[in-house]
Design a protein around this motif. Structure first.
Motif, short mmCIF file in Angstrom:
data_model
loop_
_atom_site.label_atom_id
_atom_site.label_comp_id
_atom_site.label_asym_id
_atom_site.label_seq_id
_atom_site.Cartn_x
_atom_site.Cartn_y
_atom_site.Cartn_z
N THR A 90 -2.56 12.48 4.67
CA THR A 90 -2.09 12.65 3.30
C THR A 90 -2.87 13.77 2.61
OG1 THR A 90 -1.69 10.29 3.27
CG2 THR A 90 -1.57 11.41 1.16
N GLU A 91 -4.18 13.75 2.86
CA GLU A 91 -5.09 14.72 2.24
C GLU A 91 -4.71 16.16 2.64
OE1 GLU A 91 -7.59 12.92 0.69
OE2 GLU A 91 -9.17 14.35 0.28
N GLN A 122 -6.86 3.76 8.98
CA GLN A 122 -6.80 4.05 7.54
C GLN A 122 -7.27 5.46 7.27
OE1 GLN A 122 -9.72 1.60 5.72
NE2 GLN A 122 -8.71 -0.31 6.19
N GLU A 133 7.04 4.43 -19.89
CA GLU A 133 5.62 4.33 -19.56
C GLU A 133 5.38 2.99 -18.87
OE1 GLU A 133 1.30 4.66 -21.69
OE2 GLU A 133 3.07 5.24 -22.84
N VAL A 134 4.86 3.05 -17.68
CA VAL A 134 4.55 1.81 -16.96
C VAL A 134 3.05 1.61 -17.03
CG1 VAL A 134 4.63 0.64 -14.74
CG2 VAL A 134 6.50 2.18 -15.40
N VAL A 169 2.49 12.18 -5.40
CA VAL A 169 1.04 12.00 -5.19
C VAL A 169 0.41 13.30 -4.71
CG1 VAL A 169 -0.74 10.73 -3.93
CG2 VAL A 169 1.30 9.55 -4.76
N ASN A 170 0.89 13.81 -3.56
CA ASN A 170 0.32 15.08 -3.11
C ASN A 170 1.35 16.22 -3.14
OD1 ASN A 170 1.86 14.49 -0.88
ND2 ASN A 170 0.16 14.41 0.59
N TYR A 194 0.67 4.77 -7.44
CA TYR A 194 0.20 4.66 -8.82
C TYR A 194 0.89 5.71 -9.67
CZ TYR A 194 -3.55 4.41 -12.43
OH TYR A 194 -4.29 4.27 -13.58
N GLN A 195 1.09 6.87 -9.05
CA GLN A 195 1.72 7.99 -9.74
C GLN A 195 3.24 7.81 -9.70
OE1 GLN A 195 -0.58 8.18 -7.35
NE2 GLN A 195 -2.36 8.88 -8.52
N SER A 246 0.82 -1.22 0.00
CA SER A 246 0.00 0.00 0.00
C SER A 246 0.85 1.27 0.00
CB SER A 246 -0.94 0.01 1.20
OG SER A 246 -0.20 0.10 2.39
N GLU A 303 -4.87 8.02 8.37
CA GLU A 303 -3.72 8.05 7.47
C GLU A 303 -4.08 8.82 6.20
OE1 GLU A 303 -2.04 4.06 6.92
OE2 GLU A 303 -1.07 4.75 5.09
N PHE A 304 -5.27 8.57 5.70
CA PHE A 304 -5.72 9.28 4.50
C PHE A 304 -5.84 10.78 4.76
CE2 PHE A 304 -7.18 7.64 0.41
CZ PHE A 304 -6.66 6.37 0.49
N GLU A 344 3.13 -2.25 -8.38
CA GLU A 344 2.17 -2.81 -7.41
C GLU A 344 0.81 -2.10 -7.40
OE1 GLU A 344 2.52 -5.32 -5.05
OE2 GLU A 344 0.76 -4.85 -3.84
N ALA A 345 0.80 -0.78 -7.55
CA ALA A 345 -0.47 -0.05 -7.47
C ALA A 345 -1.26 -0.13 -8.77
CB ALA A 345 -0.21 1.41 -7.10
N LEU A 346 -0.62 -0.72 -9.81
CA LEU A 346 -1.28 -0.79 -11.11
C LEU A 346 -1.79 -2.20 -11.44
CD1 LEU A 346 0.96 1.57 -11.30
CD2 LEU A 346 0.63 1.37 -13.75
#
Lengths: 557, 128
Positions: A455-456, A448, A476-477, A465-466, A336-337, A332, A451-452, A368-370
């Motif tokens: 980040t937010e 969770q 390109e992945v 990401v942020n 993704y980015q 986790s 934690e979000f 992993e995130a993809l």
């Protein structure tokens, strides 16, 4: 008053230093000091500090010579598609330097004990094989294991989910026997992971926790009798942590889980408890990104296991009290980015685990995130470990952090906080009760969300990401999607098994398995006979559903 | 308009039980006032009937598996409830995200901000 350029620079400098004055906590919520001295190490922990690794309380490591005598095992989760696709990927990883192998099964079929002809699977036929190979009978397992070094390597038979484990193990062992290996000599592991099954990854249908506990006790007793070199079940914190539990809670829940197994073995009285403790002493953790805390967590785990065995079970054998740890880096935490950044994250998390002295390690793929790992992502995960092992000198000295004022203090604090969470679980009526009621899920969900929120708000920065979102990568992945014929081939092969097996033998073996499930006998001998008679996964799942019913899931997903 | 008058259906298209993502999103939507109906792992038929029976204003799909399974659900929802907005999250690789966007589905991959997801829900249900 005018501010000179020089003064202005100083002002900026002092402002940028300000956050260090703010209180800092590690992921477990323990407040951190800017630096530590010997006075910070708790009094009760001081006698532990200056001992050799491999000596009680064992927190300094498994063995004095550490990675010099035994490098950590490079052990990557792998699998997709048809059994032959998975076999090919495992051989690729072994060729690239993996030193054990893991057989992952298709989630749709394995986790639910369905054949591909189940309506819920047909409705999602393209999903089949996306996260592991489809293995519905011993013939499929034989294809997946073809040519794998069952006798000389350390194999993971799959069976992550509790109800699937007896099938996955029996299939692996049956194929091993068919290939002429003596079960008493092969080494490897199952999983039968309660924190995956009942906490982190809640399936649509699953046997209740009581039945799951019985299955795991059956496996532990069966291995003691027939597979002395096998780690029967893996008590694992990974999925508890990746669902939201903090490192101290991951420790607490892991030992609450361990106690449930050991108490059950003691209650059943069929084998010496010390043997069960030896079997259960191979555990699994998540290695996340706060790496000093994670290294301390591994050290704390060894100390806690030793304490638990002495204080609760009066087991003093140092070999049994010396915990062995497998570790997987936190999926986790992979983003993704800007996915190539994950190569750095994987390396850093691996380093934390190694500084904590783990015996075995898997590094999540940079994709992993993809998706599941592409061949290249898998190769990178192995290369990360090889670079750490061969180039950095990290394997030269055991417990390189030992004696650090900070590390010893945090290790002791984590032990204390983890036992408090262990006690909180006991107050809920024990580990099974805390799963059945959803209490553990609520803890994880709250974490969770926190934690979000961090980040937010930008309080916790996630690069790419942020913040720092510009991506100049020329590579390109995209997600690796495996093969697209897994469902069709699995359907053909299932029909072929049902057509060509000795039907009376299969029916008799299934009937015996059902009878043993209804009794209090160990199900594993009948499971071995059922696999040898080519009984299929879905038929066994139907028996479970009839005999045990389904777990009343405490969460709505 | 008030978010509390709007109903959002949330479902998982796959049989993978990881629940962290969808429950966080559901919590954020509920905190913003929406009524969220979660049906967990659901087949295409289950998703379509819930979208009709529950008279929802928006469908949220958690996509953890193959994109073709999600596409089947989306196309059938679009037949049963023409014009009903759909958004999706989960492990959706870039090529699959493009396929969903071509069907008019908004995609929120890992790393998306909850505030953006809530904004989208308000925009798609017309409360903003």
């Amino acid at each position: 008053m005018g501010i000179s350029a020089h003064n202005n620079h100083e002002k900026v400098f002092s402002m940028s230093q300000k956050p260090t004055d703010k209180s800092r906590t590690c992921t477990s919520g323990i407040e951190l000091k800017p630096y530590y001295t010997s006075a910070d190490i708790p009094e009760h922990h001081r006698p532990n500090v200056d001992v050799a690794p491999g000596e009680a309380q064992f927190h300094r490591g498994f063995h004095a010579s550490g990675y010099r005598s035994k490098p950590w095992r490079i052990f990557q989760l792998s699998g997709f598609g048809k059994p032959e696709d998975e076999n090919e990927r495992i051989k690729f990883l072994l060729k690239n330097g993996e030193t054990g192998f893991i057989m992952e099964h298709d989630r749709n079929t394995a986790d639910h004990c369905y054949n591909v002809t189940h309506p819920d699977v047909i409705a999602r036929r393209e999903d089949v094989g996306l996260t592991g190979a489809v293995m519905q009978s011993v013939r499929d397992t034989a294809i997946c294991m073809d040519g794998l070094p069952v006798d000389t390597s350390f194999g993971h038979a799959g069976g992550a989910v509790v109800q699937h484990a007896p099938f996955a193990l029996a299939a692996y062992w049956t194929v091993a026997k068919q290939r002429g290996f003596d079960l008493a000599t092969i080494s490897g592991t199952g999983q039968s992971d309660f924190n995956l099954t009942y906490l982190g990854c809640v399936t649509k249908e699953q046997i209740p926790t009581e039945a799951g506990l019985r299955f795991n006790a059956d496996i532990i007793e069966f291995c003691e009798q027939y597979l002395p070199r096998w780690v029967p079940v893996s008590i694992a914190g990974y999925n508890a942590a990746d669902t939201g539990l903090t490192p101290d809670q991951e420790l607490g829940v892991l030992f609450a889980n361990a106690v449930e197994y050991l108490d059950e073995i003691q209650r059943r009285g069929n084998m010496p408890l010390v043997q069960a403790a030896r079997g259960c002493g191979g555990v699994s953790f998540r290695a996340s990104i706060n790496i000093i805390e994670e290294a301390c967590k591994m050290r704390a785990a060894r100390l806690m296991w030793s304490q638990l065995l002495v204080e609760r079970y009066n087991i003093s054998d140092p070999k049994v009290r010396n915990l062995r740890i497998h570790c997987v880096t936190a999926g986790s935490k992979m983003t993704y980015q800007q996915p190539l950044n994950n190569i750095v994250r994987g390396t850093v998390m691996a380093l934390g685990a190694i500084l904590g002295g783990v015996q075995s390690l898997g590094v999540s793929g940079y994709d992993e995130a993809l998706s599941i790992p592409s061949e290249h992502a898998h190769q990178m995960s192995v290369r990360i470990q090889q670079i750490l092992q061969e180039e950095t000198g990290i394997a030269d000295v055991t417990d390189p952090l030992g004696g650090s004022f900070y590390v010893e203090t945090l290790t002791a604090q984590l032990v204390e906080k983890a036992w408090a969470f262990f006690e909180a679980i006991q107050l809920q009526g024990g580990y099974l009760a805390a799963l059945d009621s959803g209490w553990l899920h609520a803890q994880a969900a709250d974490n969770q969300y926190q934690e979000f929120m961090h980040t937010e708000s930008g309080e916790q920065k996630i690069i790419g990401v942020n913040c720092f979102r510009d991506d100049e990568s020329p590579f390109e992945v995209d997600g690796f999607m495996g093969t697209d014929d897994a469902f069709d081939v699995a359907t053909e092969r299932l029909n072929e098994v049902l057509r060509s097996r000795h039907e009376a033998g299969a029916a008799a073996a299934l009937k015996q398995l059902a009878a043993d499930c209804r009794s209090d006998k160990n199900i594993m001998p009948a499971m071995m006979d059922a696999l040898a008679a080519e009984v299929t996964l879905g038929e066994i799942g139907d028996v479970y559903r009839e005999v045990f019913g389904n777990w009343n899931t405490p969460i709505q997903t | 308009m008030d978010n509390s008058q709007k109903r959002i259906l949330m479902a998982k298209t796959g049989l993978d039980g990881h629940w962290r993502g969808p429950t966080i999103v559901a919590r954020a939507l509920r905190d913003a006032g929406f009524e969220v109906i979660m049906i967990g792992m659901a087949s295409t038929d289950d998703i379509v009937s819930a979208a009709v029976d529950e008279d929802v204003d928006l469908v949220g799909l958690n996509v953890g598996g193959h994109i073709d399974v999600a596409i089947r659900a989306i196309e059938q929802v679009q037949v049963a409830r023409p014009g009903l907005p759909i958004f999706a999250g989960g492990t959706i690789p870039p090529h699959a995200a493009k396929q969903l966007e071509a069907l008019g589905v908004e995609v929120y991959p890992p790393g998306s901000q909850l505030v953006d997801i809530v904004d989208a829900a308000e925009r798609l249900t017309g409360t903003r």
